[in-house]
Design an enzyme around this catalytic site. Structure first.
Site, PDB file in Angstrom:
ATOM      1  NE  ARG A  66      42.028  76.249  38.780  1.00 23.78           N
ATOM      2  CZ  ARG A  66      41.093  77.086  38.887  1.00 23.78           C
ATOM      3  NH1 ARG A  66      40.961  78.230  38.183  1.00 23.78           N
ATOM      4  NH2 ARG A  66      40.064  76.436  39.584  1.00 23.78           N
ATOM      5  CD  GLU A 103      29.416  80.595  50.603  1.00 24.33           C
ATOM      6  OE1 GLU A 103      29.429  82.090  50.254  1.00 24.33           O
ATOM      7  OE2 GLU A 103      29.358  80.449  51.820  1.00 24.33           O
TER       8      GLU A 103
END
Length: 184
Positions: A66, A103
């Site tokens: 992105r 994470e």
């Protein structure tokens, strides 16, 4: 910065609960990308920030994937080049890579990023690193480490969205950081 312009961008970020796992509120920029007026406004805001902050930049560095969508039009507007930082195995020629963990409250399998070695960025060139979102900071920190290996001068890490509660900007140590939108 115009509150109206910022609101136009913020209104096109869609909250998506329980993705990629239960308890995570994903901030989706797809509606922002689909709306040409809001997307142009986003690039206008980022361009205004970068021009006001840095008189000399050599490259915008965009993170897979992105960051490519935001970084390429921003680089074009600024009249400078764009350098992609891709996942391992996606670039031809010699590459430099680094491993890191993704994470969302718990460790996920490590992933690697790579960048052309030698011809992507030369020592001393000034770069701004761009991505859509900063969460835990692992991806951005890995990109910074890669660019430090290339001896680039990192002017700033720039994102559309910062998830403040995850404290990802703390992992960037002394590298300047800017987020257009912040969420807790």
């Amino acid at each position: 910065m115009s509150d109206e312009r910022l609101r136009r961008v913020r209104d096109r970020v869609r909250p998506f609960p329980d993705f990629p796992e239960p308890g995570v509120l994903f901030r989706d920029i797809s509606p922002l990308l689909k709306d040409p007026v809001a997307f142009r406004t986003l690039i206008d805001l980022l361009e205004d920030h970068v021009r006001a902050s840095f008189p000399k930049i050599d490259f915008i560095v965009g993170l897979d994937s992105r960051g490519f969508l935001i970084g390429t039009p921003l680089a074009q507007r600024l009249g400078i080049g764009f350098v992609p930082v891709r996942k391992k195995g996606k670039l031809p020629g010699a590459t430099e890579s680094i491993s890191y963990s993704l994470e969302y409250g718990k460790a996920r399998p490590g992933s690697s990023r790579g960048s052309h070695w030698g011809d992507a960025v030369e020592p001393g060139q000034k770069v701004v690193i761009v991505d859509d979102l900063l969460a835990t900071g692992g991806t951005m920190r890995a990109a910074c480490e890669l660019l430090k290996r290339l001896k680039a001068e990192i002017l700033e890490c720039l994102v559309i969205i910062e998830l403040k509660a995850l404290k990802g900007s703390e992992k960037l140590n002394s590298i300047p950081f800017y987020s257009l939108l912040q969420y807790d």
